[in-house]
Enzyme design. Structure first.
Site, PDB file in Angstrom:
ATOM      1  N   ARG A   1      79.706  10.038  28.536  1.00 35.90           N
ATOM      2  CA  ARG A   1      81.155   9.881  28.716  1.00 35.90           C
ATOM      3  C   ARG A   1      81.884  10.281  27.440  1.00 35.90           C
ATOM      4  O   ARG A   1      81.408  10.002  26.354  1.00 35.90           O
ATOM      5  CB  ARG A   1      81.485   8.415  29.057  1.00 35.90           C
ATOM      6  CG  ARG A   1      82.786   8.250  29.811  1.00 35.90           C
ATOM      7  CD  ARG A   1      83.024   6.799  30.164  1.00 35.90           C
ATOM      8  NE  ARG A   1      82.053   6.276  31.109  1.00 35.90           N
ATOM      9  CZ  ARG A   1      82.078   5.027  31.573  1.00 35.90           C
ATOM     10  NH1 ARG A   1      83.024   4.197  31.170  1.00 35.90           N
ATOM     11  NH2 ARG A   1      81.180   4.611  32.422  1.00 35.90           N
TER      12      ARG A   1
ATOM     13  N   SER B   1      85.077   6.579  35.515  1.00 31.96           N
ATOM     14  CA  SER B   1      85.080   5.166  35.880  1.00 31.96           C
ATOM     15  C   SER B   1      86.473   4.553  35.666  1.00 31.96           C
ATOM     16  O   SER B   1      87.444   5.022  36.226  1.00 31.96           O
ATOM     17  CB  SER B   1      84.000   4.416  35.096  1.00 31.96           C
ATOM     18  OG  SER B   1      83.882   3.091  35.539  1.00 31.96           O
ATOM     19  N   HIS B   2      86.567   3.506  34.815  1.00 34.43           N
ATOM     20  CA  HIS B   2      87.855   2.834  34.594  1.00 34.43           C
ATOM     21  C   HIS B   2      88.450   3.199  33.236  1.00 34.43           C
ATOM     22  O   HIS B   2      89.381   2.551  32.773  1.00 34.43           O
ATOM     23  CB  HIS B   2      87.681   1.316  34.693  1.00 34.43           C
ATOM     24  CG  HIS B   2      86.728   0.774  33.667  1.00 34.43           C
ATOM     25  ND1 HIS B   2      85.376   0.904  33.808  1.00 34.43           N
ATOM     26  CD2 HIS B   2      86.932   0.146  32.483  1.00 34.43           C
ATOM     27  CE1 HIS B   2      84.779   0.369  32.745  1.00 34.43           C
ATOM     28  NE2 HIS B   2      85.696  -0.098  31.930  1.00 34.43           N
TER      29      HIS B   2
ATOM     30  N   ASP C   1      86.537   4.509  40.102  1.00 31.49           N
ATOM     31  CA  ASP C   1      85.585   5.204  40.976  1.00 31.49           C
ATOM     32  C   ASP C   1      85.004   4.276  42.047  1.00 31.49           C
ATOM     33  O   ASP C   1      84.042   4.620  42.723  1.00 31.49           O
ATOM     34  CB  ASP C   1      84.468   5.855  40.162  1.00 31.49           C
ATOM     35  CG  ASP C   1      83.602   4.869  39.390  1.00 31.49           C
ATOM     36  OD1 ASP C   1      84.097   3.760  39.066  1.00 31.49           O
ATOM     37  OD2 ASP C   1      82.441   5.189  39.091  1.00 31.49           O
TER      38      ASP C   1
ATOM     39  N   ASP D   1      88.180  -0.321  40.920  1.00 34.59           N
ATOM     40  CA  ASP D   1      88.361   0.411  39.673  1.00 34.59           C
ATOM     41  C   ASP D   1      88.439   1.907  39.994  1.00 34.59           C
ATOM     42  O   ASP D   1      88.484   2.305  41.163  1.00 34.59           O
ATOM     43  CB  ASP D   1      87.242   0.077  38.675  1.00 34.59           C
ATOM     44  CG  ASP D   1      85.917   0.732  39.010  1.00 34.59           C
ATOM     45  OD1 ASP D   1      85.654   0.988  40.200  1.00 34.59           O
ATOM     46  OD2 ASP D   1      85.127   0.992  38.072  1.00 34.59           O
TER      47      ASP D   1
ATOM     48  N   ASP E   1      83.297   1.491  42.195  1.00 41.39           N
ATOM     49  CA  ASP E   1      82.020   0.771  42.200  1.00 41.39           C
ATOM     50  C   ASP E   1      82.193  -0.672  41.716  1.00 41.39           C
ATOM     51  O   ASP E   1      81.243  -1.439  41.687  1.00 41.39           O
ATOM     52  CB  ASP E   1      80.932   1.501  41.392  1.00 41.39           C
ATOM     53  CG  ASP E   1      81.275   1.696  39.922  1.00 41.39           C
ATOM     54  OD1 ASP E   1      82.359   1.252  39.484  1.00 41.39           O
ATOM     55  OD2 ASP E   1      80.457   2.307  39.206  1.00 41.39           O
ATOM     56  N   ARG E   2      83.459  -1.056  41.372  1.00 40.30           N
ATOM     57  CA  ARG E   2      83.731  -2.436  40.943  1.00 40.30           C
ATOM     58  C   ARG E   2      84.890  -2.987  41.758  1.00 40.30           C
ATOM     59  O   ARG E   2      85.849  -2.283  42.059  1.00 40.30           O
ATOM     60  CB  ARG E   2      84.070  -2.477  39.449  1.00 40.30           C
ATOM     61  CG  ARG E   2      82.931  -1.952  38.584  1.00 40.30           C
ATOM     62  CD  ARG E   2      83.116  -2.281  37.131  1.00 40.30           C
ATOM     63  NE  ARG E   2      84.323  -1.720  36.590  1.00 40.30           N
ATOM     64  CZ  ARG E   2      85.184  -2.392  35.822  1.00 40.30           C
ATOM     65  NH1 ARG E   2      84.982  -3.657  35.535  1.00 40.30           N
ATOM     66  NH2 ARG E   2      86.257  -1.800  35.344  1.00 40.30           N
TER      67      ARG E   2
ATOM     68  N   HIS F   1      80.933  -5.406  39.294  1.00 41.35           N
ATOM     69  CA  HIS F   1      79.864  -4.676  39.990  1.00 41.35           C
ATOM     70  C   HIS F   1      79.138  -5.679  40.899  1.00 41.35           C
ATOM     71  O   HIS F   1      78.656  -6.706  40.423  1.00 41.35           O
ATOM     72  CB  HIS F   1      78.835  -4.120  38.998  1.00 41.35           C
ATOM     73  CG  HIS F   1      79.313  -2.966  38.174  1.00 41.35           C
ATOM     74  ND1 HIS F   1      79.371  -1.683  38.648  1.00 41.35           N
ATOM     75  CD2 HIS F   1      79.753  -2.897  36.892  1.00 41.35           C
ATOM     76  CE1 HIS F   1      79.819  -0.870  37.701  1.00 41.35           C
ATOM     77  NE2 HIS F   1      80.061  -1.587  36.623  1.00 41.35           N
TER      78      HIS F   1
ATOM     79  N   LYS G   1      77.434   9.873  35.681  1.00 38.02           N
ATOM     80  CA  LYS G   1      76.450   8.830  36.002  1.00 38.02           C
ATOM     81  C   LYS G   1      75.301   9.510  36.741  1.00 38.02           C
ATOM     82  O   LYS G   1      75.540  10.285  37.671  1.00 38.02           O
ATOM     83  CB  LYS G   1      77.077   7.744  36.873  1.00 38.02           C
ATOM     84  CG  LYS G   1      78.140   6.915  36.156  1.00 38.02           C
ATOM     85  CD  LYS G   1      78.745   5.849  37.070  1.00 38.02           C
ATOM     86  CE  LYS G   1      79.804   5.045  36.321  1.00 38.02           C
ATOM     87  NZ  LYS G   1      80.524   4.085  37.168  1.00 38.02           N
TER      88      LYS G   1
END
Length: 469
Positions: free
Chosen positions: A18, A106-107, A244, A242, A246-247, A329, A116
């Site tokens: 990242r 992501s966030h 993407d 978030d 995933d949370r 998550h 990822k």
């Protein structure tokens, strides 16, 4: 054509790659990741890879370069297009891909992006990411050969599979969803069209500039819009994602936040009905209430290290049907594939709430009360941060303290517990404390500060609002 490429060292993180686009991450990096990761897949006996990307403005450009790198290794690459990270995980699981990469920031703020990765269905992280960097720098890759590239649209398949596990019957809930302009936008639109109940969707459009608010549902400020909408619409609950998806973040019918560990209690009680005695995993930052409630519901609570890759690996090792982190998550292996998916966790939570004969707020209010600090992060040099943890652990051992060293130090006292751990992704230390009452919390914070002072560090700022929990 010879190949070798050196990454900006700050971009090779513990769980992903990242960086800031145009500064520490660019198209050349994306190609190099494809070329090197693709070589690892080939040397692992693999032939196929799947790729997806999120809604950030830089994602299509990075995805294009990534695909070129993967296909230059002779791989058959399947592109699933723009969507949430869990859809890429779903593609990896159902297509039985040998490698999988999601282009996502992501966030993180809008100018960030990243990758990822999964190898043979398992998280690719830690030493594997460091090795990828070394192989790239040395140009240690398989000989170039042309692979194939195809595009498939999995969105309807994925939504059908999400809805399959909804078990709330016909009770009609009123739900406010805050997509937060995340990459789940199109999937969420399809999902609410087939779920029972009344659905209000905020910030539905995928927008990598995140105009409404920062896409991180663990920060109370980012949930203010959702809380207002839940109260104004007299909704049964609110669900946030978030960047993407995933949370997950949950808000109850009174507009109060359910933190990650409270959400996990809700889900664990339900899962344990069909998996009595099962291991339920949570990270070291979770409330003691969670571990106690899992045990009370007949489960085996297991505290583990923070990090989605680490939790997934531990789930596979223990056969756990459910795990979660304070960060939101949530990992289901019960009826699902063991990966973190906010959309799926949302569907399962809706089923539970629809079957309850009391509102979600009653569940939250019935949990034992504690008072905790927010998660406090403070700067500490990358080399020094782990040394500090070692020094503190050694002093605590000498004192005969009740301490867990699974991930940093988590110290239990009569007042509650305090935690100090080194972040795996940033040059920071992370502190948190949870007491049974305000006076106990102050004593816990004092004990933590004393340890930091003994290691020559300044007192962290605990001035953020203490959270009743």
């Amino acid at each position: 054509m010879s190949f070798n490429h050196t990454f900006d060292p700050t971009s090779l993180r513990e769980y992903d790659i990242r960086g800031i686009v145009g500064k520490t991450l660019n198209a050349e990096d994306a190609f190099a990741i494809g070329r090197t990761f693709g070589s690892i897949v080939r040397r692992n006996g693999g032939k196929t890879a799947v790729v997806g990307f999120d809604g950030r403005l830089s994602s299509p450009m990075l995805e294009q370069a990534l695909v070129e790198g993967l296909s230059a290794c002779g791989l058959d690459v399947t592109r699933v297009g723009r969507g949430p990270t869990p859809m890429l995980y779903y593609a990896s699981a159902t297509l039985k891909a040998d490698g999988a990469i999601m282009v996502t920031g992501s966030h993180n703020p809008p100018d960030y992006n990243g990758f990822k990765m999964m190898l043979a269905g398992k998280p690719f992280y830690g030493a594997q990411i460091r090795e990828l960097g070394e192989l790239s720098q040395k140009g240690d890759v398989v000989a170039a050969e042309k692979g194939s590239v195809r595009d498939i649209d999995l969105r309807d398949d994925y939504v059908r599979r999400l809805v399959k596990d909804y078990d709330g019957g016909e009770r009609k809930l009123k739900i406010v969803w805050d997509n937060g302009n995340s990459s789940a936008g199109e999937i969420l639109e399809k999902l609410v069209a087939v779920l029972p109940g009344e659905h209000i969707v905020l910030n539905a459009a995928i927008d990598g500039t995140f105009p409404a608010h920062h896409p991180d549902p663990t920060v109370a400020k980012n949930l203010e819009q959702l809380i207002s909408a839940v109260r104004d619409n007299k909704a049964d609950l609110g669900i946030a994602f978030d960047g993407d998806a995933d949370r997950i973040g949950l808000v109850d019918d009174k507009g109060e936040i359910l933190w990650g560990d409270q959400t996990l209690v809700l889900l664990a009680r339900d899962v344990l009905k069909s998996h009595p005695g099962a291991t339920i995993i949570a990270d070291v930052k979770a409330s003691q209430v969670l571990f106690d409630e899992v045990a009370r519901a007949g489960g085996k609570p297991l505290m583990w290290r923070t990090g989605h890759s680490l939790i997934k690996s531990k789930m596979a090792e223990t056969g756990s049907p459910l795990a979660g982190e304070m960060s939101g998550h949530i990992f289901f292996a019960d009826k699902w594939y063991g990966f973190d998916d906010a959309l799926y966790a949302g569907v399962r939570a809706l089923g539970i709430i629809a079957r309850m004969n009391t509102p979600l707020s009653a569940f939250r209010e019935a949990l034992p009360g504690t008072i905790s600090t927010p998660e406090v992060r403070f700067d500490c040099d990358d080399h020094r941060k782990f040394k500090v943890i070692e020094e503190v652990a050694e002093r605590l051992r000498k004192e005969g303290a009740d301490v867990s060293e699974i991930d940093g130090v988590r110290v239990n006292t009569a007042d509650g517990w305090w935690l100090l751990r080194a972040s795996n992704t940033q040059a920071v230390l992370v502190a948190r404390a949870e007491g049974r009452d305000a006076a106990g919390l102050e004593r816990l914070k004092g004990a933590l500060v004393l340890q930091l002072e003994q290691s020559g560090l300044e007192q962290p700022d605990f001035s953020g609002n203490n959270a009743g929990h």
